[in-house]
Design a protein around this motif. Structure first.
Motif, mmCIF file in Angstrom:
data_model
loop_
_atom_site.group_PDB
_atom_site.id
_atom_site.type_symbol
_atom_site.label_atom_id
_atom_site.label_comp_id
_atom_site.label_asym_id
_atom_site.label_seq_id
_atom_site.Cartn_x
_atom_site.Cartn_y
_atom_site.Cartn_z
ATOM 1 N N VAL A 85 0.842 -1.200 0.000
ATOM 2 C CA VAL A 85 0.000 0.000 0.000
ATOM 3 C C VAL A 85 0.876 1.248 0.000
ATOM 4 O O VAL A 85 0.669 2.176 -0.792
ATOM 5 C CB VAL A 85 -0.953 0.021 1.218
ATOM 6 N N PHE A 86 1.883 1.259 0.864
ATOM 7 C CA PHE A 86 2.766 2.418 0.956
ATOM 8 C C PHE A 86 3.606 2.568 -0.309
ATOM 9 O O PHE A 86 3.809 3.678 -0.800
ATOM 10 C CB PHE A 86 3.659 2.312 2.194
ATOM 11 N N ALA A 87 4.079 1.449 -0.842
ATOM 12 C CA ALA A 87 4.858 1.493 -2.081
ATOM 13 C C ALA A 87 4.004 2.027 -3.225
ATOM 14 O O ALA A 87 4.466 2.825 -4.038
ATOM 15 C CB ALA A 87 5.388 0.103 -2.415
ATOM 16 N N HIS A 88 2.753 1.597 -3.282
ATOM 17 C CA HIS A 88 1.818 2.055 -4.322
ATOM 18 C C HIS A 88 1.636 3.567 -4.223
ATOM 19 O O HIS A 88 1.678 4.274 -5.238
ATOM 20 C CB HIS A 88 0.471 1.338 -4.154
ATOM 21 N N GLN A 89 1.452 4.053 -3.023
ATOM 22 C CA GLN A 89 1.245 5.489 -2.844
ATOM 23 C C GLN A 89 2.490 6.281 -3.232
ATOM 24 O O GLN A 89 2.388 7.336 -3.850
ATOM 25 C CB GLN A 89 0.844 5.801 -1.404
ATOM 26 N N LYS A 90 3.655 5.770 -2.892
ATOM 27 C CA LYS A 90 4.889 6.483 -3.240
ATOM 28 C C LYS A 90 5.146 6.445 -4.739
ATOM 29 O O LYS A 90 5.494 7.451 -5.341
ATOM 30 C CB LYS A 90 6.080 5.875 -2.504
ATOM 31 N N ASN A 91 4.982 5.272 -5.354
ATOM 32 C CA ASN A 91 5.312 5.119 -6.771
ATOM 33 C C ASN A 91 4.248 5.694 -7.694
ATOM 34 O O ASN A 91 4.546 6.474 -8.583
ATOM 35 C CB ASN A 91 5.551 3.644 -7.109
ATOM 36 N N GLY A 94 3.355 9.413 -6.449
ATOM 37 C CA GLY A 94 4.497 10.279 -6.171
ATOM 38 C C GLY A 94 4.407 10.917 -4.794
ATOM 39 O O GLY A 94 4.824 12.049 -4.600
ATOM 40 N N LEU A 95 3.844 10.165 -3.844
ATOM 41 C CA LEU A 95 3.619 10.713 -2.516
ATOM 42 C C LEU A 95 4.938 11.035 -1.827
ATOM 43 O O LEU A 95 5.800 10.178 -1.650
ATOM 44 C CB LEU A 95 2.814 9.741 -1.655
ATOM 45 N N ALA A 105 0.006 18.011 6.208
ATOM 46 C CA ALA A 105 0.504 16.649 6.003
ATOM 47 C C ALA A 105 -0.631 15.646 6.157
ATOM 48 O O ALA A 105 -0.746 14.699 5.368
ATOM 49 C CB ALA A 105 1.623 16.344 7.001
ATOM 50 N N GLU A 106 -1.478 15.854 7.157
ATOM 51 C CA GLU A 106 -2.610 14.948 7.379
ATOM 52 C C GLU A 106 -3.561 14.984 6.186
ATOM 53 O O GLU A 106 -4.046 13.942 5.739
ATOM 54 C CB GLU A 106 -3.346 15.316 8.661
ATOM 55 N N ALA A 107 -3.817 16.164 5.645
ATOM 56 C CA ALA A 107 -4.697 16.281 4.477
ATOM 57 C C ALA A 107 -4.106 15.539 3.285
ATOM 58 O O ALA A 107 -4.820 14.812 2.576
ATOM 59 C CB ALA A 107 -4.929 17.748 4.138
ATOM 60 N N LYS A 108 -2.822 15.690 3.064
ATOM 61 C CA LYS A 108 -2.157 15.028 1.938
ATOM 62 C C LYS A 108 -2.224 13.505 2.083
ATOM 63 O O LYS A 108 -2.529 12.790 1.122
ATOM 64 C CB LYS A 108 -0.700 15.506 1.866
ATOM 65 N N LEU A 109 -1.968 13.012 3.283
ATOM 66 C CA LEU A 109 -2.030 11.569 3.518
ATOM 67 C C LEU A 109 -3.453 11.038 3.415
ATOM 68 O O LEU A 109 -3.681 9.948 2.876
ATOM 69 C CB LEU A 109 -1.435 11.239 4.895
#
Length: 131
Positions: A85-91, A94-95, A105-109
């Motif tokens: 899940v975290f990898a998907h969000q980063k890749n 572009g998180l 930061a909370e809004a972005k996440l």
């Protein structure tokens, strides 16, 4: 019940364990990387009848024993199901969280999590339509 916490990067992850683990969850196992392994966290898990599946740390300036490496590898195969899940969000999205203030930061996440959940919903809806 969904539990979460948001802190500045200066706060260690391991100190947040009790704020993100829901004690009323039906599963008793708690999976985490070695940053969460501490005497305090292990005691808190035991006191709340939760089973620690937290990665083992290697001793400083010594090679990791084979048994520890095997145990961690076994745990990693389970944790990988969540870590994607975290990898998907980063890749895919572009998180990269670099904001002024925790509210931004909370809004972005929150938006990244919402987008991920919409992607998963679409994926499952398409698979169900093909059956």
């Amino acid at each position: 019940m969904l539990k979460r916490t948001l802190t500045s990067a200066s706060s260690p992850d391991g100190h947040q364990l009790q704020y993100v683990v829901a004690k009323d969850n039906t599963a008793s196992d708690v999976w985490a990387d070695s940053a969460y392994r501490s005497v305090r966290n292990e005691k808190w898990l035991a006191d709340n009848m939760l089973v620690s599946q937290i990665h083992l740390r290697k001793l400083a300036s010594k090679p990791m024993p084979q048994a520890t490496a095997r145990t961690n590898a076994k745990m990693s195969s389970i944790r990988a199901r969540v870590e994607h899940v975290f990898a998907h969000q980063k890749n895919r999205y572009g998180l990269f969280v670099r904001t002024i203030g925790l509210a931004s930061a909370e809004a972005k996440l929150t938006l990244a999590n919402l987008a991920y959940n919409f992607d998963r919903l679409i994926f499952h809806e398409r698979n169900n339509a093909m059956e």
